[in-house]
Enzyme design. Structure first.
Site, PDB file in Angstrom:
ATOM      1  CB  SER A   1      -0.958  -0.062   1.192  1.00 59.35           C
ATOM      2  OG  SER A   1      -1.940   0.939   1.116  1.00 59.35           O
TER       3      SER A   1
ATOM      4  NE  ARG B   1      -9.355   2.189   9.440  1.00 57.90           N
ATOM      5  CZ  ARG B   1      -8.147   1.823   9.039  1.00 57.90           C
ATOM      6  NH1 ARG B   1      -7.461   2.584   8.211  1.00 57.90           N
ATOM      7  NH2 ARG B   1      -7.603   0.703   9.454  1.00 57.90           N
TER       8      ARG B   1
ATOM      9  CG  ASP C   1      -6.195  -3.430  -4.269  1.00 60.57           C
ATOM     10  OD1 ASP C   1      -7.016  -2.558  -3.959  1.00 60.57           O
ATOM     11  OD2 ASP C   1      -4.993  -3.387  -3.945  1.00 60.57           O
TER      12      ASP C   1
ATOM     13  CG  HIS D   1      -5.641  -1.911  -0.653  1.00 58.85           C
ATOM     14  ND1 HIS D   1      -4.815  -1.695  -1.734  1.00 58.85           N
ATOM     15  CD2 HIS D   1      -5.141  -1.147   0.353  1.00 58.85           C
ATOM     16  CE1 HIS D   1      -3.862  -0.834  -1.389  1.00 58.85           C
ATOM     17  NE2 HIS D   1      -4.035  -0.493  -0.127  1.00 58.85           N
ATOM     18  CG  ASP D   2      -7.086  -4.439   4.482  1.00 61.73           C
ATOM     19  OD1 ASP D   2      -6.287  -3.518   4.207  1.00 61.73           O
ATOM     20  OD2 ASP D   2      -8.017  -4.312   5.295  1.00 61.73           O
TER      21      ASP D   2
END
Lengths: 341, 341
Positions: A149, A210, A291, A320-321
């Site tokens: 990232s 968030r 992603d 993405h994680d």
């Protein structure tokens, strides 16, 4: 070759591990920044842990990551605890792992002070900080720079600027520039935080931002598998399972991260732009097909621009994680860091 | 067969078109709602336009759509102006087009009043309103019900409840229930609006929410093609091209839509759940592969559950908004509405 580690400052952090060190380094009297402006006497918090005589690999993660990459004494205290450690996918018996608190972040490095302006930061600025840290630690050359990232962006910036200071990169879910759709998600997040902050409610803004970010980090497949139940009725209002999840994560984050740091590093991602053609070192590019933030096509394009790239395409429900979760898939990719240079 | 149109109320709207009518109907003394509660003397604003003796097709769009589906006199005033009209993909020389202002919306139908509670609305409630409107207009049976996005949900709910009142459906980018990832995006939008409203700044919250929604309606491909330029510096701060676009759209929307209506109908989407197996009429399901809100897999599953479905898979850079833009691809699908029943 790595030179011996002689950290000039220690804070006892990680002291259970022989020859591991950590500290807070004052980088310079003034650090001129890529996008203009400067930081006066910027501090960089760092931590080095792993087998004492092993070659050094820098490991940087997302904007909320910090210098504690792994921690043998308290495994969950390391942000990459599922992937990095003794005998794990990135094996701290094979390499020493160098981590930092990002400039601009919420750790012990220099970051924004509430109510005071802070300049825009570039991935090049983080790279410059790492370079100064290597000088301080007398590390001539990193065995590797592993970045995921935002950390992957910093790795690319570092290798473009200081190609003699690193042997190879592993870049996970990061490209040479950001995709406008990812910028779309992040600009909305930043506008939410700034709107809330303007009303004295920054923490609530960060919670909302968030929650939104979490949705971008994950995948439709994961959410469908976990959050398909009907909504609950809470005090007359419907609350959806995915809503409870996202806002629980949002609240947790807002309790441990500063909104000013979020604004700074979120923007730094969107400002990221490096010249991949000018990175001469070998780069293992790791792309996750699912992603939502870093499309596969962008990492194929990055690999095509890099003079010496290998492209690894993974599938992961974590999107993405994935870098936090897919320890098994990453293990063979990290092997290239262990051999003789 | 459609019976003759005898609208009992007219407001002159669309009067340039013979035998077109529009009005505002009081549906009932009280409308009991699917999720509980009721609306007292709810009003439904409607509009019927097209060739006077042609069979009637209901056409409903996203939550911000309204009864003016197309308008010969002022083409841009119709929300579906690129697709519906004389000689267009959905040809108003072949069918008369019936539109409504949604219950709960910002048009002339009954909707939330600022500061007053409003009950949760179901797609079944909208379907019930359409059924009552057909009674009023003495339309025994619709030739078709074309619905896109939220309108597709209402079409499905209508055909489950009143299968004898419609011959066939065309359902574009809508499934039998919503995907948790889409619910994720929308719950964040609603929380933004509620947060802002709690501070007396609902319009700014709606602007943020709409900017986020716009990103979900479109595709990474479109944004990459249109918004890849570097950011501009405006009063010392970076502003990204995609950011300017999204927030221009957000401001425009906040100026013409009420935050309370947005909350109501956004929630109605997430509460939508119908039993596809109980819809006996033929349904043309139109799926857009690039749609971030309604995944292709969900529409394949819908088609599999429907007793009489045909599935049309399209590709469009416009994503969820394809129904507004892909006139050429939709034209053959609408042909099934023109033949003898």
């Amino acid at each position: 070759m790595d030179q011996a580690l002689k950290p000039s400052t220690r804070d006892g952090d990680g002291g259970s591990q022989a020859h591991a060190g950590s500290g807070v380094l004052t980088l310079a009297r003034s650090l001129s920044l890529h996008h203009g402006g400067e930081l006066i006497e910027p501090r960089l918090a760092w931590r080095l842990a792993g087998r004492p005589d092993a070659p050094v690999v820098a490991a940087l993660g997302g904007i909320s990551a910090h210098r504690r990459v792994f921690d043998v004494a308290q495994p969950r205290a390391g942000w990459w605890w599922e992937v990095v450690g003794p005998g794990l996918s990135l094996d701290s018996e094979q390499v020493r792992v160098l981590g930092i608190d990002y400039l601009g972040g919420s750790g012990e490095s220099t970051g924004p002070i509430p109510g005071q302006p802070f300049p825009s930061l570039s991935s090049y600025d983080q790279a410059e900080a790492v370079r100064a840290l290597l000088d301080h630690l007398r590390i001539e050359r990193l065995r590797g720079f592993v970045g995921a990232s935002y950390g992957g962006m910093v790795a690319l910036a570092f290798a473009e600027r200081y190609p003699t200071r690193v042997e190879r990169l592993v870049v996970i879910s990061a490209a040479d520039r950001t995709h406008p759709m990812a910028t779309a998600w992040r600009t909305v997040q930043r506008r939410i935080v700034r709107f809330a902050a303007s009303l004295g409610r920054a923490s609530e803004g960060l919670e909302l931002a968030r929650a939104l970010a979490m949705a971008t980090y994950r995948t439709p497949g994961e959410f469908a598998a976990r959050f398909g139940q009907p909504p609950r009725r809470v005090e007359g209002a419907y609350v959806f399972p995915i809503e409870e999840y996202l806002f629980a994560r949002g609240r947790d984050y807002a309790g441990r991260y500063r909104s000013e740091s979020f604004l700074c590093l979120s923007e730094s991602i969107d400002l990221h732009a490096v010249d991949a053609a000018r990175i001469p070192v070998p780069v293992a590019v790791v792309a996750v097909r699912e992603d939502q933030l870093v499309p596969l096509e962008d990492l194929r394009a990055l690999a095509a621009k890099l003079p010496r790239a290998t492209l690894h395409e993974l599938s992961s429900v974590h999107g993405h994680d994935a870098f936090l979760k897919e320890a098994h898939a990453l293990r063979p990719i990290f092997q290239s860091l262990y051999g003789v240079a």
